[in-house]
Design a protein around this motif. Structure first.
Motif, PDB file in Angstrom:
ATOM      1  N   GLY A 186       0.788  -0.817  -0.458  1.00  0.00           N
ATOM      2  CA  GLY A 186       0.027  -0.257   0.344  1.00  0.00           C
ATOM      3  C   GLY A 186       1.003   1.476   0.131  1.00  0.00           C
ATOM      4  N   SER A 187       1.989   1.424  -0.017  1.00  0.00           N
ATOM      5  CA  SER A 187       2.823   1.947  -0.055  1.00  0.00           C
ATOM      6  C   SER A 187       3.909   2.148  -1.156  1.00  0.00           C
ATOM      7  N   PRO A 188       4.081   3.540  -2.135  1.00  0.00           N
ATOM      8  CA  PRO A 188       5.342   3.202  -3.340  1.00  0.00           C
ATOM      9  C   PRO A 188       6.254   3.142  -3.259  1.00  0.00           C
ATOM     10  N   GLU A 189       7.001   2.765  -3.947  1.00  0.00           N
ATOM     11  CA  GLU A 189       8.310   2.538  -4.103  1.00  0.00           C
ATOM     12  C   GLU A 189       9.291   3.779  -5.218  1.00  0.00           C
ATOM     13  N   ILE A 190      10.298   4.110  -4.525  1.00  0.00           N
ATOM     14  CA  ILE A 190      11.818   4.808  -5.414  1.00  0.00           C
ATOM     15  C   ILE A 190      12.261   4.299  -5.744  1.00  0.00           C
ATOM     16  N   VAL A 191      12.211   4.430  -7.621  1.00  0.00           N
ATOM     17  CA  VAL A 191      13.133   3.681  -8.199  1.00  0.00           C
ATOM     18  C   VAL A 191      14.303   4.296  -9.110  1.00  0.00           C
ATOM     19  N   PHE A 192      15.458   3.521  -8.892  1.00  0.00           N
ATOM     20  CA  PHE A 192      16.335   5.218  -9.963  1.00  0.00           C
ATOM     21  C   PHE A 192      17.737   3.928 -10.421  1.00  0.00           C
ATOM     22  N   SER A 193      18.287   4.327 -11.284  1.00  0.00           N
ATOM     23  CA  SER A 193      19.414   4.201 -11.587  1.00  0.00           C
ATOM     24  C   SER A 193      20.240   4.895 -11.245  1.00  0.00           C
ATOM     25  N   THR A 194      21.506   4.267 -11.173  1.00  0.00           N
ATOM     26  CA  THR A 194      22.818   5.604 -11.412  1.00  0.00           C
ATOM     27  C   THR A 194      23.812   5.770 -12.242  1.00  0.00           C
ATOM     28  N   TYR A 195      25.043   6.089 -12.688  1.00  0.00           N
ATOM     29  CA  TYR A 195      25.943   6.540 -13.331  1.00  0.00           C
ATOM     30  C   TYR A 195      27.215   7.012 -12.924  1.00  0.00           C
ATOM     31  N   GLY A 196      27.884   6.356 -13.572  1.00  0.00           N
ATOM     32  CA  GLY A 196      29.332   7.551 -13.393  1.00  0.00           C
ATOM     33  C   GLY A 196      30.243   7.948 -14.426  1.00  0.00           C
ATOM     34  N   SER A 197      31.335   8.204 -14.038  1.00  0.00           N
ATOM     35  CA  SER A 197      32.582   8.553 -14.337  1.00  0.00           C
ATOM     36  C   SER A 197      33.318   7.203 -15.990  1.00  0.00           C
ATOM     37  N   PRO A 198      33.579   7.436 -17.281  1.00  0.00           N
ATOM     38  CA  PRO A 198      34.076   6.015 -18.162  1.00  0.00           C
ATOM     39  C   PRO A 198      35.039   5.321 -16.897  1.00  0.00           C
ATOM     40  N   ASP A 199      35.960   5.893 -16.335  1.00  0.00           N
ATOM     41  CA  ASP A 199      37.188   5.718 -16.526  1.00  0.00           C
ATOM     42  C   ASP A 199      36.613   4.727 -15.315  1.00  0.00           C
ATOM     43  N   VAL A 200      35.547   4.070 -14.403  1.00  0.00           N
ATOM     44  CA  VAL A 200      35.464   3.323 -13.451  1.00  0.00           C
ATOM     45  C   VAL A 200      34.575   2.337 -13.588  1.00  0.00           C
ATOM     46  N   THR A 201      34.453   1.271 -13.290  1.00  0.00           N
ATOM     47  CA  THR A 201      33.440  -0.338 -13.438  1.00  0.00           C
ATOM     48  C   THR A 201      32.455  -0.404 -12.459  1.00  0.00           C
ATOM     49  N   ASP A 202      31.828   0.560 -11.251  1.00  0.00           N
ATOM     50  CA  ASP A 202      30.887   0.379 -10.934  1.00  0.00           C
ATOM     51  C   ASP A 202      29.886   0.715 -10.436  1.00  0.00           C
ATOM     52  N   SER A 203      30.269   2.195 -10.918  1.00  0.00           N
ATOM     53  CA  SER A 203      28.893   2.744 -10.677  1.00  0.00           C
ATOM     54  C   SER A 203      27.617   2.510 -10.949  1.00  0.00           C
ATOM     55  N   GLY A 204      27.328   1.958 -11.698  1.00  0.00           N
ATOM     56  CA  GLY A 204      25.653   1.124 -11.787  1.00  0.00           C
ATOM     57  C   GLY A 204      25.282   0.693 -10.787  1.00  0.00           C
ATOM     58  N   HIS A 205      23.979   1.842 -10.175  1.00  0.00           N
ATOM     59  CA  HIS A 205      23.333   0.889  -9.176  1.00  0.00           C
ATOM     60  C   HIS A 205      22.123   1.121  -9.485  1.00  0.00           C
ATOM     61  N   LEU A 206      21.331   0.006  -9.241  1.00  0.00           N
ATOM     62  CA  LEU A 206      19.586   0.115  -9.232  1.00  0.00           C
ATOM     63  C   LEU A 206      19.378   0.119  -7.718  1.00  0.00           C
ATOM     64  N   ILE A 207      18.470   1.295  -7.341  1.00  0.00           N
ATOM     65  CA  ILE A 207      18.294   1.511  -5.807  1.00  0.00           C
ATOM     66  C   ILE A 207      16.601   2.082  -6.200  1.00  0.00           C
ATOM     67  N   ILE A 208      16.331   1.749  -4.897  1.00  0.00           N
ATOM     68  CA  ILE A 208      14.765   1.503  -4.280  1.00  0.00           C
ATOM     69  C   ILE A 208      14.283   1.926  -3.190  1.00  0.00           C
ATOM     70  N   LEU A 209      13.801   3.276  -2.647  1.00  0.00           N
ATOM     71  CA  LEU A 209      13.827   3.678  -1.988  1.00  0.00           C
ATOM     72  C   LEU A 209      11.987   3.721  -0.892  1.00  0.00           C
ATOM     73  N   ALA A 210      11.832   3.375  -0.218  1.00  0.00           N
ATOM     74  CA  ALA A 210      10.451   3.651   0.154  1.00  0.00           C
ATOM     75  C   ALA A 210      10.175   4.606   0.357  1.00  0.00           C
ATOM     76  N   ALA A 211       9.038   4.865   1.114  1.00  0.00           N
ATOM     77  CA  ALA A 211       8.014   6.497   0.426  1.00  0.00           C
ATOM     78  C   ALA A 211       8.518   7.648   1.151  1.00  0.00           C
ATOM     79  N   ASP A 212       9.241   6.879   2.373  1.00  0.00           N
ATOM     80  CA  ASP A 212       9.681   7.934   3.465  1.00  0.00           C
ATOM     81  C   ASP A 212      11.108   8.080   3.045  1.00  0.00           C
ATOM     82  N   GLY A 213      12.155   7.549   1.841  1.00  0.00           N
ATOM     83  CA  GLY A 213      13.085   8.240   1.368  1.00  0.00           C
ATOM     84  C   GLY A 213      14.611   6.965   2.323  1.00  0.00           C
ATOM     85  N   THR A 214      13.865   5.763   3.096  1.00  0.00           N
ATOM     86  CA  THR A 214      14.807   5.321   3.057  1.00  0.00           C
ATOM     87  C   THR A 214      15.206   4.175   2.123  1.00  0.00           C
TER      88      THR A 214
END
Length: 237
Positions: free
Chosen positions: A133-161
């Motif tokens: 009954g409470s929505p989640e916020i979903v987004f992905s991340t990206y960064g510099s082409p010089d690194v290989t670990d910037s990509g994440h899938l992040i899911i937050l609760a409605a209160d930002g946790t």
């Protein structure tokens, strides 16, 4: 476009860059809310009451050169608190995802940078993934082409946790950046009544994650700009 205050009239929400001072560069990104085309037209395109002073993010993350490209500060406008009013969820290129109330107040802010100097995020998408009954916020991340670990899938609760921080698998190399710059899409891809999250990356193609225990009855803002027509608030929500 969305009716953020529940008065039956749509507002127009934009994320302008703020340029001033010396050097004349973007100092911040801000949130602007304009009244829509009301019946008599008297308030059309004027700043909505309470939004005369635009909320601003912090100093934008800058890169030396062109890559990775900066994030696209597009907001999701949805009810995440169970009220008539809607919230504005957006990243302002300052390393955080934030939620603002219909009266221009900051509700919460989440830092997604993982201590990296260069880290951007996609636009957020929103759905109730676990049917609580409470929505989640979903987004992905990206960064510099010089690194290989910037990509994440992040899911937050409605209160930002933070609920989930999933490193994208099998990272590769790409001169444009590392990770996933485009907004994820949430949909039932295979028709089994359970949701999938689609994440398009710079460096290794398309990742598809299944969401066990999910359902399709609460997709509030399931793709970039709200829906397939990219017109903001999805019809009927």
């Amino acid at each position: 476009m969305a009716d953020i205050d529940g008065d039956g009239q749509n507002e127009v929400i934009g994320i302008p860059n703020v340029e001033f001072g010396v050097p004349y560069v973007t100092q911040a990104y801000a949130i602007m809310v304009l009244d829509g085309a009301y019946d008599d037209g008297s308030r059309s395109a004027m700043r909505k009451s309470g939004w005369e002073t635009l909320p601003r993010g912090g100093t934008p993350i800058a890169v030396d050169g062109w890559y990775p490209p900066g994030g696209v500060p597009a907001a999701a406008i949805i009810d995440i608190q169970g009220e008539i009013e809607k919230e504005i969820v957006v990243s302002l290129n300052d390393g955080t995802m934030a939620a603002y109330s219909a009266d221009a107040q900051l509700i919460w802010r989440f830092n997604y940078t993982s201590a990296k100097a260069i880290m951007y995020t996609s636009e957020p998408v929103v759905a109730d993934l676990n049917q609580d009954g409470s929505p989640e916020i979903v987004f992905s991340t990206y960064g510099s082409p010089d690194v290989t670990d910037s990509g994440h899938l992040i899911i937050l609760a409605a209160d930002g946790t933070l609920l989930h921080d999933v490193a994208l698998p099998d990272p590769g190399e790409n001169g444009n950046g590392n990770g996933a710059p485009a907004a994820p899409t949430i949909a039932d891809l295979d028709g089994d009544g359970q949701l999938e999250i689609l994440v398009q990356t710079f460096d290794h193609g398309l990742d598809i994650f299944t969401v066990p225990g999910s359902a399709c009855d609460c997709l509030l803002w399931p793709t970039a700009r709200g829906g397939p027509l990219r017109m903001g608030q999805p019809s009927g929500t």
